[in-house]
Motif scaffolding. Structure first.
Motif, mmCIF file in Angstrom:
data_model
loop_
_atom_site.group_PDB
_atom_site.id
_atom_site.type_symbol
_atom_site.label_atom_id
_atom_site.label_comp_id
_atom_site.label_asym_id
_atom_site.label_seq_id
_atom_site.Cartn_x
_atom_site.Cartn_y
_atom_site.Cartn_z
ATOM 1 N N ASN A 1 0.918 -1.214 0.159
ATOM 2 C CA ASN A 1 -0.054 -0.047 0.232
ATOM 3 C C ASN A 1 1.017 1.151 -0.084
ATOM 4 O OD1 ASN A 1 -2.899 -0.577 0.060
ATOM 5 N ND2 ASN A 1 -2.799 -1.347 2.251
ATOM 6 N N ALA A 2 1.985 1.302 0.930
ATOM 7 C CA ALA A 2 2.685 2.399 1.076
ATOM 8 C C ALA A 2 3.444 2.966 -0.365
ATOM 9 C CB ALA A 2 3.770 2.256 2.161
ATOM 10 N N ARG A 3 3.891 1.501 -0.665
ATOM 11 C CA ARG A 3 4.967 1.820 -2.111
ATOM 12 C C ARG A 3 3.840 2.548 -3.148
ATOM 13 N NH1 ARG A 3 7.380 -2.180 -1.682
ATOM 14 N NH2 ARG A 3 9.695 -1.320 -1.842
ATOM 15 N N LEU A 4 2.604 1.804 -3.367
ATOM 16 C CA LEU A 4 1.535 2.553 -4.442
ATOM 17 C C LEU A 4 1.293 3.837 -4.281
ATOM 18 C CD1 LEU A 4 -0.624 1.889 -6.711
ATOM 19 C CD2 LEU A 4 -2.044 1.468 -4.839
ATOM 20 N N LEU A 5 1.145 4.467 -2.674
ATOM 21 C CA LEU A 5 0.894 5.807 -2.553
ATOM 22 C C LEU A 5 2.324 6.758 -3.030
ATOM 23 C CD1 LEU A 5 -0.986 5.790 0.682
ATOM 24 C CD2 LEU A 5 -1.781 6.041 -1.499
ATOM 25 N N ILE A 6 3.453 6.059 -2.529
ATOM 26 C CA ILE A 6 4.534 6.930 -2.860
ATOM 27 C C ILE A 6 4.670 6.955 -4.635
ATOM 28 C CG2 ILE A 6 6.871 6.818 -3.299
ATOM 29 C CD1 ILE A 6 7.086 5.623 -0.524
ATOM 30 N N LEU A 7 4.395 5.795 -5.460
ATOM 31 C CA LEU A 7 4.528 5.995 -6.886
ATOM 32 C C LEU A 7 3.357 6.701 -7.332
ATOM 33 C CD1 LEU A 7 5.244 2.188 -7.455
ATOM 34 C CD2 LEU A 7 6.804 3.900 -7.805
ATOM 35 N N SER A 8 2.088 6.923 -6.802
ATOM 36 C CA SER A 8 1.090 7.592 -7.034
ATOM 37 C C SER A 8 1.314 9.304 -7.005
ATOM 38 C CB SER A 8 -0.326 7.312 -6.452
ATOM 39 O OG SER A 8 -0.671 5.838 -6.633
ATOM 40 N N GLY A 9 2.196 9.642 -6.318
ATOM 41 C CA GLY A 9 2.643 11.116 -6.295
ATOM 42 C C GLY A 9 2.277 11.706 -4.837
ATOM 43 N N ASN A 10 2.787 13.000 -4.789
ATOM 44 C CA ASN A 10 2.598 13.585 -3.306
ATOM 45 C C ASN A 10 1.097 13.998 -3.009
ATOM 46 O OD1 ASN A 10 5.339 13.496 -3.209
ATOM 47 N ND2 ASN A 10 5.827 15.609 -3.387
ATOM 48 N N ASN A 11 0.428 14.554 -4.227
ATOM 49 C CA ASN A 11 -0.792 14.903 -3.777
ATOM 50 C C ASN A 11 -1.975 13.491 -3.688
ATOM 51 O OD1 ASN A 11 -0.051 17.651 -4.407
ATOM 52 N ND2 ASN A 11 -0.658 17.384 -6.662
ATOM 53 N N ILE A 12 -1.920 12.692 -4.141
ATOM 54 C CA ILE A 12 -2.675 11.492 -3.815
ATOM 55 C C ILE A 12 -2.153 11.058 -2.490
ATOM 56 C CG2 ILE A 12 -3.327 9.110 -4.538
ATOM 57 C CD1 ILE A 12 -2.980 10.038 -7.374
ATOM 58 N N CYS A 13 -0.831 10.811 -2.209
ATOM 59 C CA CYS A 13 -0.556 10.155 -1.018
ATOM 60 C C CYS A 13 -0.934 11.177 -0.060
ATOM 61 C CB CYS A 13 0.962 10.101 -0.878
ATOM 62 S SG CYS A 13 1.849 9.269 0.571
ATOM 63 N N PHE A 14 -0.822 12.455 0.141
ATOM 64 C CA PHE A 14 -1.156 13.265 1.119
ATOM 65 C C PHE A 14 -3.058 13.107 1.267
ATOM 66 C CE2 PHE A 14 -3.305 17.488 2.331
ATOM 67 C CZ PHE A 14 -2.608 17.548 3.573
ATOM 68 N N THR A 15 -3.352 13.304 -0.042
ATOM 69 C CA THR A 15 -4.819 13.079 0.219
ATOM 70 C C THR A 15 -5.369 11.930 0.788
ATOM 71 O OG1 THR A 15 -5.119 14.269 -1.900
ATOM 72 C CG2 THR A 15 -7.030 13.121 -1.339
ATOM 73 N N VAL A 16 -4.935 10.566 0.620
ATOM 74 C CA VAL A 16 -5.199 9.503 1.175
ATOM 75 C C VAL A 16 -4.940 9.301 2.750
ATOM 76 C CG1 VAL A 16 -4.855 7.119 1.444
ATOM 77 C CG2 VAL A 16 -4.980 7.973 -0.781
ATOM 78 N N MET A 17 -3.581 10.027 3.160
ATOM 79 C CA MET A 17 -3.522 10.137 4.634
ATOM 80 C C MET A 17 -4.103 11.066 5.291
ATOM 81 S SD MET A 17 0.763 9.784 4.202
ATOM 82 C CE MET A 17 1.059 9.524 5.940
ATOM 83 N N ALA A 18 -4.608 12.269 4.777
ATOM 84 C CA ALA A 18 -5.351 13.332 5.515
ATOM 85 C C ALA A 18 -6.563 12.655 5.641
ATOM 86 C CB ALA A 18 -5.375 14.508 4.295
ATOM 87 N N SER A 19 -7.247 12.041 4.801
ATOM 88 C CA SER A 19 -8.604 11.338 5.030
ATOM 89 C C SER A 19 -8.542 10.516 6.080
ATOM 90 C CB SER A 19 -9.141 10.718 3.645
ATOM 91 O OG SER A 19 -10.069 9.842 3.941
ATOM 92 N N LYS A 20 -7.435 9.685 6.434
ATOM 93 C CA LYS A 20 -7.559 8.821 7.717
ATOM 94 C C LYS A 20 -7.339 9.678 8.797
ATOM 95 C CE LYS A 20 -4.833 4.977 5.184
ATOM 96 N NZ LYS A 20 -6.260 4.278 4.893
ATOM 97 N N ALA A 21 -6.718 10.657 8.528
ATOM 98 C CA ALA A 21 -6.482 11.485 9.924
ATOM 99 C C ALA A 21 -7.865 12.286 10.344
ATOM 100 C CB ALA A 21 -5.575 12.789 9.624
ATOM 101 N N VAL A 22 -8.414 12.726 9.259
ATOM 102 C CA VAL A 22 -9.751 13.554 9.407
ATOM 103 C C VAL A 22 -10.871 12.493 10.170
ATOM 104 C CG1 VAL A 22 -11.752 14.145 8.202
ATOM 105 C CG2 VAL A 22 -9.546 15.320 7.838
ATOM 106 N N ASN A 23 -10.607 11.135 9.620
ATOM 107 C CA ASN A 23 -11.700 10.142 10.080
ATOM 108 C C ASN A 23 -11.404 9.439 11.346
ATOM 109 O OD1 ASN A 23 -13.968 10.081 7.775
ATOM 110 N ND2 ASN A 23 -11.995 10.092 6.644
ATOM 111 N N GLY A 24 -10.280 9.889 12.155
ATOM 112 C CA GLY A 24 -9.929 9.578 13.456
ATOM 113 C C GLY A 24 -9.278 7.947 13.218
ATOM 114 N N ARG A 25 -8.470 7.665 12.170
ATOM 115 C CA ARG A 25 -7.833 6.366 11.875
ATOM 116 C C ARG A 25 -6.445 6.349 12.317
ATOM 117 N NH1 ARG A 25 -10.430 4.973 6.298
ATOM 118 N NH2 ARG A 25 -9.362 3.518 6.066
ATOM 119 N N ALA A 26 -6.186 7.008 13.419
ATOM 120 C CA ALA A 26 -4.769 7.451 13.785
ATOM 121 C C ALA A 26 -3.756 6.082 13.795
ATOM 122 C CB ALA A 26 -4.613 8.009 15.026
#
Length: 453
Positions: free
Chosen positions: A324-349
């Motif tokens: 999963n991590a490798r896919l996000l890195i290859l997908s680029g900064n914007n997508i990686c941050f968007t996915v991580m920010a979504s987890k942060a907002v939804n309380g999935r720390a």
């Protein structure tokens, strides 16, 4: 007498002049009709049709396409020529298992021939409605079995679908979206693509391996691979995915862009589950995700792409977090941050902390700059609404490092090793990842401290 003779003298010649004028104009019209009819065909008017077609057999296809622009009459003659048996043999080359054209110089590929043929048919049918153009082109190409989704017995070693793809790309270049929608619907009707996609996305992964392979090759070689502009690629990928629910979209995306066997070309469904994979196995999926996240993809929102990535990570079952991590890195900064920010907002720390640790692990393994991971964590920390949530996330990151290192150490000490000693090497990379990650944090802290002082 004079008065009566005068009018009679003048009346008679006037009538004769009218008659002679009418006859002379008819003669002029009859003479000029020849050059006017000749102008449409030029000097080809003097040739019998058989000789005209023999001349065409000596012309390169690109030159014939230029000739089709001379007049509508010549264009009609060319359309008739294409439909003849000799025209078919000349233009519809079917040596798709030999990349070089017979009798041509080295490097003159059959792909170039079908690009030229696409241009020829584009110009010949220029004045016809889209529906009629497609019907005519289908009539011409319908006998080429390698252009069909299931037509070739050896699709991996056949360039037929690629030729069909470049042909369609040249044919439809410059067409508006409505016309391209019609083209896609026409292709779906011909290939029965929706029903075949329904079969593979609703079946157990791998149970229809040959059909999965054929759908992958058809979608990539005919619909996706030949576009120059990203907007075109987005359009066709959207047409393929959008008719389906999000779960099926993820499955279809994996079929089209996921890893395949180097032996038989079939989709490898267990690749993301059984162990860490390499960049090449994920590159196609990452490029597709970037395409859908692009501003050109007006039919996709950020939430759509995040949902697709989440669904993809459980195809066919939950992936290893490293993949999963490798896919996000290859997908680029914007997508990686968007996915991580979504987890942060939804309380999935906790889940976010594990992902953060695996991002550092991938950076260490692939020799990426570790300061990227630190900057990404900084950016994500700003998403949390309270300092308490942020501190909880940071604590989860440290706890995850500690637990993973202990688990890896226990596996190494227990002697539970495979042939490649993967547990030992993972432990080695994980310890180095933690050290380099914290080193970058210390550098950042000291720089900030120096600048504030």
């Amino acid at each position: 007498m004079t008065s009566t003779a005068g009018p009679s003298y003048t009346m008679i010649p006037t009538q004769k002049l009218r008659r002679s004028s009418r006859h002379s104009s008819q003669r002029c019209n009859s003479l000029s009709a020849g050059p006017q009819s000749l102008s449409a065909l030029g000097h080809f008017q003097t040739l019998p049709l058989e000789i005209f077609q023999m001349v065409l057999s000596y012309l390169p296809v690109r030159d014939i396409s230029m000739l089709s622009m001379v007049s509508k009459t010549i264009s009609n003659h060319l359309i008739n020529y294409i439909s003849t048996p000799s025209g078919n043999r000349r233009l519809l080359l079917q040596d798709f298992h030999n990349l070089e054209l017979p009798g041509k110089r080295e490097g003159s590929s059959i792909l170039e021939h079908y690009k030229s043929l696409g241009l020829l048919l584009k110009r010949c049918t220029l004045l016809s409605p889209t529906k009629d153009r497609l019907k005519y082109i289908h009539k011409i190409l319908s006998e080429v079995s390698c252009f069909k989704l299931s037509g070739c017995p050896s699709p991996l070693h056949c360039s037929g679908l690629q030729c069909y793809g470049v042909f369609l790309q040249i044919l439809t270049a410059g067409w508006d979206e409505l016309e391209c929608h019609r083209v896609f619907n026409f292709l779906c009707e011909l290939s029965n693509l929706p029903r075949k996609v329904q079969t593979v996305v609703s079946s157990k992964p791998g149970s229809a391996r040959k059909l999965e392979l054929r759908i992958r090759l058809y979608c990539r070689r005919v619909l996706l691979n030949h576009w120059i502009h990203r907007s075109d690629s987005v359009f066709w990928l959207t047409r393929i995915l959008k008719p389906w629910p999000i779960v099926n979209q993820a499955r279809l995306l994996y079929i089209i862009f996921g890893p395949v066997s180097s032996l038989d070309g079939h989709v490898v469904w267990q690749k993301m589950i059984e162990g860490p994979t390499d960049e090449s196995s994920l590159k196609g999926l990452a490029e597709a995700i970037k395409l859908l996240y692009d501003p050109e993809a007006r039919e996709w929102t950020a939430d759509d792409v995040i949902s697709l990535v989440d669904e993809l990570s459980v195809v066919p079952r939950e992936w290893l977090m490293e993949n999963n991590a490798r896919l996000l890195i290859l997908s680029g900064n914007n997508i990686c941050f968007t996915v991580m920010a979504s987890k942060a907002v939804n309380g999935r720390a906790v889940e976010l902390a594990r992902l953060m640790v695996f991002l550092t692990l991938v950076c260490e393994k692939e020799l990426y700059c570790m300061d990227w991971a630190v900057k990404m964590m900084q950016k994500v920390c700003k998403v949390f609404s309270t300092p308490g949530e942020r501190n909880n996330f940071l604590q989860c990151v440290e706890n995850t490092f500690a637990h993973m290192i202990m688990d890896m150490l226990q596996a190494v000490l227990s002697g539970d090793r495979d042939e490649e000693d993967s547990s030992f090497f993972t432990l080695f990379h994980l310890v180095n990842a933690q050290a380099n990650f914290h080193k970058e944090i210390l550098y950042l802290t000291m720089r900030n401290h120096s600048s504030s002082a």
